[in-house]
Design an enzyme around this catalytic site. Sequence first.
Site, PDB file in Angstrom:
ATOM      1  NE  ARG A 124     -37.992  11.935  -9.898  1.00 42.55           N
ATOM      2  CZ  ARG A 124     -38.324  12.878  -9.761  1.00 42.55           C
ATOM      3  NH1 ARG A 124     -39.898  12.005 -10.087  1.00 42.55           N
ATOM      4  NH2 ARG A 124     -39.209  13.723  -8.821  1.00 42.55           N
ATOM      5  CE1 TYR A 125     -34.003  11.109  -7.780  1.00 43.04           C
ATOM      6  CE2 TYR A 125     -36.898  11.044  -7.040  1.00 43.04           C
ATOM      7  CZ  TYR A 125     -35.494  11.546  -7.301  1.00 43.04           C
ATOM      8  OH  TYR A 125     -35.488  13.837  -8.417  1.00 43.04           O
ATOM      9  CB  THR A 126     -37.107   2.996  -4.811  1.00 40.54           C
ATOM     10  OG1 THR A 126     -38.022   3.390  -6.033  1.00 40.54           O
ATOM     11  CG2 THR A 126     -37.384   4.162  -4.129  1.00 40.54           C
TER      12      THR A 126
END
Length: 739
Positions: A124-126
């Site tokens: 979800r962050y990359t």
Amino acid sequence: MSTTIDSSGVERQTLRDYTEKAYRDYSMYVILDRALPHLADGLKPVQRRIIYAMSELGLSSQSKHKKSARTVGDVLGKFHPHGDSACYEAMVLMAQSFSFRYPLVDGQGNWGSPDDPKSFAAMRYTESRLTPFAKALLAELGHGTVDWQPNFDGSLNEPSLLPAQVPAVLLNGGTGIAVGMATDLPPHNLTEVVSAAVALLENPGLEDDELYRLIPGPDYPTPAEIITPAHQIRQIYESGRGSIRTRAMWHIEDGEIVVDTLPWQASPAKILEQIAAQMNAKKLPMLVDLRDESAHETPIRLVLVPRSNRVDLDAVMNHLFATTDLERSYRVNMNVIGLDGRPRVMSLRKILTDWLIWRRQTTRRRLQHRLDKVMDRLHVLDGLLVAYLNIDEVIRIIREDEDPKQSLMDSFGLSVIQADAILDLKLRHLARLEEMKITTEQSALDDERNRLEALLGSERRLGTLMKKELLACVDAYGDERRCRLVERSEARALRTEELMPSEPITAVLSEQGWVRAAKGGDIDGASLNYKSGDGFQHQCSGKSNMQLAILDSTGRSYSIPAHGLPSARGQGEPLTGKVSPPPGARFVALALADNDQRWLLASKAGFGFVTTHEQLLSRHKAGKTLFTLPEGIAPFAPVPAQLEGWVAVATSDGYLLVFDIMELPELSRGKGNKLVKLANGAAVVSVAFLAGEHNLVITAGKRSMTLRPGDWEAYQGLRGRRGTQLPRGLQRVDQLGVE
């Protein structure tokens, strides 16, 4: 497998049959759909589905990055119904430049590091997109090159393979553990692999020497030295199995060791821990400091600071290669799914040859697909041209006939496709200019059709096209080799004595067999304190990292590490606690030197020989028989000797003999040869070794005489002779000395 149906309609089978089928089905699923890459595109199913899903999302190398969770969601929802963490890890692996030689995913954010490849951020962050190299796998996907298959629920189609334009199975390699088999494919350099493929394309009977010259070995993602000998790499490529050894590269900078590359998948933090642990355990006394100076400009820079400029840095690194991850071995097991859908271990030549067969098939299918498109378009253009040449009649039929499609077909001999194309024309396309466009397009397509038919009709032309396309991939994606191929000697860990500080010491033996060591090489052992009833017996000087040899009165020798000797500040320790002499034996002498130091061994019985310090050493606590002696006769202390020089022997009846040491044999053990001829009742009282420039000092009681080289020539003779009688007053010799 036997299956029966009972009276109630229930299908029954034996437990053995059921478990066999279930396990076989599971095994084949893991082998073919999970663990092993396919020879055609070098990908496992999950990798193939990730790449295809990203291309369907429009995530090309020119597009913006999108959240990785979006890609993982599409892969799981459409093609690969498995765990999201496993799918994301497969995606991360394809994005790590230190894991994949030619990454397929271009990531933004935290995608892990060489220290900890698993330290990547959550999906979800990359963000991610495809790399330019991924185009080599996807560019021909929509051109009829591969077969398509339904996805897991039959709602969509997915490619069974990707039409790779290069032998990707060798480029990025891969590992996998299936049921009953595994794979470990090393990565290679694209330029070298394509060069070999082109050479095999031009000459299928290419000599092995030329093939292995073009592909001399693997090329890992991170720079290092491949130290496996060339003949072993060749054996690996021929058998498909083996092991490749790689080693870190280093150089000397301002007297310090700087490690600037590490083997593939080696963690800098772990290597630092391994070296620090040895330093803390005092197993690396030659190093005083360890620093990690890695930065963005220099991703790997480990600095080792030696204790002094006298430290052998090559020996230190050789030790670290043997005991840390600065040197690593990688298993090679070139097990892939072949073109027939069966897994097998292949040689390098077999992989390249079969891939060229696959590439020829995809190229032919691509050309045929394009030819079919061209023929379809020419067919439509022929119909449109008929319409333009009979435009008035066509308009009349469309306006007046109830079934204009059939009327057009009957009037002009058109096909259904041509009639539909005419009916789909817009009014604005009925201009004279459109007729010219059709004629121009027809001419261009006719040329393309002729070219395609020529390519498809000639294997030679098809091979030339394949060669051009392969070389175009080299121009687009090729790079220099990262791993140097260098043959090195096998790394060896330093022995305990080699790791100890090399300091001058003097070992001292007492009459009762107690031993100790004093720092320094100019210690007078006779001046030390001894227990009551004990006294000085013998001493020798050397370095603390040497092996101390001990001789007893029976001619046996023993050895112990010199660094383990107790301090001379005390009275020492009994040697019987370290070695086990036979009953009645007493220790008579010590020797401390390098292993190649030569010693002259002699006894009162008049026999002796030359040996090396290494022959004095014994691995066993009980020692070994070195000097065979008559009963009751003890050996003299070993005398340092050289390859060339003279042996001086003094007897109890006043004779002196000097002979060439070359007359004495060099033995590992035994009785030796006769040194001097003894009269009845006489014995040897002292021996000495003389180099050409030495003076011989003869001591007899309070009197002494010095013989210079020109003087002691008068006593020279052949070994085994009686010698020459010394002057009156010096015939009762106590000792021979050298200065």
